[in-house]
Design a protein around this motif. Structure first.
Motif, PDB file in Angstrom:
ATOM      1  N   ALA A 199      10.253  15.072  16.518  1.00  0.00           N
ATOM      2  CA  ALA A 199       9.362  14.917  15.373  1.00  0.00           C
ATOM      3  C   ALA A 199      10.147  15.245  14.119  1.00  0.00           C
ATOM      4  N   TYR A 200      10.188  14.309  13.219  1.00  0.00           N
ATOM      5  CA  TYR A 200      10.931  14.518  11.986  1.00  0.00           C
ATOM      6  C   TYR A 200       9.984  14.894  10.845  1.00  0.00           C
ATOM      7  N   GLU A 201      10.497  15.707   9.946  1.00  0.00           N
ATOM      8  CA  GLU A 201       9.770  16.114   8.754  1.00  0.00           C
ATOM      9  C   GLU A 201      10.676  15.808   7.572  1.00  0.00           C
ATOM     10  N   PHE A 202      10.151  15.107   6.591  1.00  0.00           N
ATOM     11  CA  PHE A 202      11.003  14.684   5.488  1.00  0.00           C
ATOM     12  C   PHE A 202      10.176  14.580   4.211  1.00  0.00           C
ATOM     13  N   THR A 203      10.855  14.313   3.105  1.00  0.00           N
ATOM     14  CA  THR A 203      10.209  14.211   1.800  1.00  0.00           C
ATOM     15  C   THR A 203      10.295  12.781   1.298  1.00  0.00           C
ATOM     16  N   GLN A 204       9.222  12.316   0.734  1.00  0.00           N
ATOM     17  CA  GLN A 204       9.149  10.955   0.225  1.00  0.00           C
ATOM     18  C   GLN A 204       8.621  10.997  -1.208  1.00  0.00           C
ATOM     19  N   LEU A 205       9.240  10.199  -2.084  1.00  0.00           N
ATOM     20  CA  LEU A 205       8.667   9.967  -3.403  1.00  0.00           C
ATOM     21  C   LEU A 205       7.889   8.662  -3.313  1.00  0.00           C
ATOM     22  N   ASN A 206       6.583   8.757  -3.463  1.00  0.00           N
ATOM     23  CA  ASN A 206       5.720   7.593  -3.334  1.00  0.00           C
ATOM     24  C   ASN A 206       5.185   7.198  -4.702  1.00  0.00           C
ATOM     25  N   LEU A 207       5.238   5.885  -4.998  1.00  0.00           N
ATOM     26  CA  LEU A 207       4.733   5.357  -6.265  1.00  0.00           C
ATOM     27  C   LEU A 207       3.663   4.312  -5.974  1.00  0.00           C
ATOM     28  N   ALA A 208       2.523   4.417  -6.620  1.00  0.00           N
ATOM     29  CA  ALA A 208       1.477   3.400  -6.543  1.00  0.00           C
ATOM     30  C   ALA A 208       1.226   2.888  -7.952  1.00  0.00           C
ATOM     31  N   VAL A 209       1.346   1.575  -8.146  1.00  0.00           N
ATOM     32  CA  VAL A 209       1.290   0.971  -9.475  1.00  0.00           C
ATOM     33  C   VAL A 209       0.364  -0.237  -9.436  1.00  0.00           C
ATOM     34  N   THR A 210      -0.530  -0.343 -10.426  1.00  0.00           N
ATOM     35  CA  THR A 210      -1.440  -1.478 -10.502  1.00  0.00           C
ATOM     36  C   THR A 210      -1.023  -2.434 -11.614  1.00  0.00           C
ATOM     37  N   PHE A 211      -1.572  -3.652 -11.541  1.00  0.00           N
ATOM     38  CA  PHE A 211      -1.358  -4.686 -12.565  1.00  0.00           C
ATOM     39  C   PHE A 211       0.130  -4.900 -12.858  1.00  0.00           C
ATOM     40  N   THR A 212       0.889  -5.120 -11.805  1.00  0.00           N
ATOM     41  CA  THR A 212       2.322  -5.305 -11.996  1.00  0.00           C
ATOM     42  C   THR A 212       2.826  -6.389 -11.052  1.00  0.00           C
TER      43      THR A 212
END
Length: 510
Positions: A199-212
């Motif tokens: 089982a891996y544990e990691f960090t993610q930078l998540n971006l959610a963008v509308t109207f693009t």
């Protein structure tokens, strides 16, 4: 009480300054004791309390800065009762946390922390809001893999799942009105094909963008990476826009969807070996355009030396285009060489080594520090997934393309052969999203994704979601293994070496 002085501050103080420095003893001689904290170290002429001090002891030293150094006046010592382990750097060491007594290890964390600060500032300047979504969610089987389940001890039949990515709740926030949202999220992923404990544990930078659009999203992300790289004092990633290649063309040209684009001038396809006299064999090849006789001779020698009888070599020295006629679209006109052997890890390593060695010879330049490339139009389902038909959410939410909807409007950014991010322009039509779930093998879309399908009914705009592997990015930028930018990295089998977790219930350990 004299305020604590960090080692970096003490080193800059003038003679006569009084300090109180705290840290660990890293070296001891007859004349000095080296005291280190997370900012550096200083040498102190020992006072009486430091006479018996040993390496590894924690100390607090009051000293005065003289013209030549620091002279101890008094000290407190918290002695270590065990010698420091020899190996504290490997991910399989149960004492990996002790590596932070080294300034180099802390410097890496400081650089990574600086990158987070700069990224947050850059995104805020572009009207992003930091919106941390719940980590406990319904199962989504990211990349077709199951999530880790969390149960309530008072009600073992109930449960939630730890997210592999905050993609779905982030999209709900976007539909709900947060035009641009980001989060540094802890993510968890199991690997069903490997050890049952993995089982891996990691960090993610998540971006959610509308109207693009996809292109707008690319420019935004290119600016983010350039800003972070510049803040760390690193070379430019190259002029935007970065190169773009379709997934299918990438596979044909490089035999992989993670090419090292610094060496893109040298295609490394996997070819049918029949025209090369290897019927029924797949050949991992390196193609060298404008190949002179001298380079061709060197290539042949290297292939024979490293690959022996397995070596495949062909040189069209007269530019007649024989290879080009056979391998249309891959081999340019003019003098060209092809070298390689049967496809496999050995062949892949060999052609990669050749590409790196040939670049300065052919171009008269050193390769760039970074070779980014966008890889677009991913398969909605890979061939294996289409056959097995499991829930495969890598492209599950992507808008489908192609005459048969066989592609997804998704993309990866690959830099120096490392996949740093995945993203897509998502399907926002309720009926088409429902069809996508069914086609991907979701047994009961309404049961699994009803909350998301409901959200699409309320006016979902053009929507992008992008997930960046943050430790991967830091490892690439800082030029270190990924474990060096993680506080307590997992071992190769997915265990935490410090605690021994996860463990099987039958072991009796808790």
């Amino acid at each position: 009480m004299t305020p604590r002085t960090m080692a970096a501050e003490a080193a800059a103080m003038p003679p006569g300054s009084k300090i109180r420095v705290c840290g660990w003893v890293t070296e001891r001689t007859a004349d000095a004791v080296q005291v280190a904290d997370s900012t550096g170290s200083i040498a102190v002429v020992p006072c009486a309390e430091l006479d018996g001090v040993r390496i590894g002891d924690a100390v607090e030293v009051r000293a005065t800065r003289s013209a030549t150094g620091f002279v101890g006046a008094s000290a407190c010592v918290w002695p270590a009762t065990a010698a420091l382990p020899e190996d504290v750097t490997g991910s399989d060491s149960p004492y990996s946390y002790l590596r932070f007594r080294s300034g180099e290890a802390v410097d890496l964390l400081r650089a990574a922390d600086r990158a987070v600060t700069v990224a947050r500032s850059h995104l805020a300047e572009h009207y992003f809001v930091e919106a941390n979504t719940p980590q406990l969610w319904r199962a989504t089987r990211e990349y077709g893999e199951p999530e880790l389940r969390v149960t309530d001890s008072a009600d073992p039949e109930s449960g939630s799942w730890l997210q592999q990515s905050p993609t779905v709740p982030a999209m709900l926030c976007a539909i709900g009105g947060i035009d641009r949202a980001f989060q540094f999220s802890r993510c968890f992923r199991t690997e069903s094909s490997a050890s049952p404990l993995k089982a891996y544990e990691f960090t993610q930078l998540n971006l959610a963008v509308t109207f693009t659009s996809v292109e707008e999203q690319f420019r935004l992300l290119e600016g983010l990476f350039e800003t972070v790289s510049s803040a760390l004092g690193l070379p430019s990633w190259g002029k935007a826009p970065f190169p773009v290649i379709d997934h299918d063309a990438c596979i044909r040209r490089f035999g992989s969807d993670t090419p090292d684009y610094r060496y893109a001038a040298f295609p490394t396809p996997v070819l049918d070996g029949g025209p090369l006299g290897r019927p029924g064999q797949r050949i991992r090849a390196l193609i060298v355009p404008e190949c002179s006789a001298d380079i061709a001779h060197a290539l042949r020698s290297m292939a024979e030396r490293h690959l022996g009888a397995e070596a495949v070599f062909r040189h069209d020295s007269d530019g007649a285009g024989t290879l080009g006629a056979v391998y249309s679209g891959l081999v340019p006109s003019g003098p060209v060489a092809l070298v390689g052997c049967a496809d496999g890890a050995r062949a892949e390593a060999f052609v990669r080594m050749l590409a790196q060695a040939l670049y300065p010879i052919v171009t008269n330049e050193q390769p760039p520090a970074f070779g980014p490339v966008w890889i677009r139009r991913q398969p909605f389902l890979s061939d294996e997934k289409q056959e097995e038909h499991p829930h495969h959410s890598r492209c599950l939410f992507g808008r489908r393309l192609g005459p048969e909807g066989e592609l997804a409007d998704s993309y990866d950014l690959v830099v120096n052969g490392v996949e740093l991010l995945s993203g897509s322009q998502n399907e926002v039509d309720h009926r088409q999203a429902l069809k996508n779930f069914s086609d991907a093998g979701v047994a009961d879309p309404q049961e699994t994704y009803g909350y998301y399908l409901d959200a699409l009914r309320f006016g979902a705009p053009p929507l992008h979601n992008t997930s960046i592997g943050w430790e991967r990015l830091m490892a690439l930028l800082l030029g270190v293994p990924m474990r060096d930018v993680m506080i307590m990295p997992k071992t190769g089998s997915g265990q935490c070496a410090v605690t021994g977790l996860p463990v099987k219930a039958a072991s009796g350990r808790a």
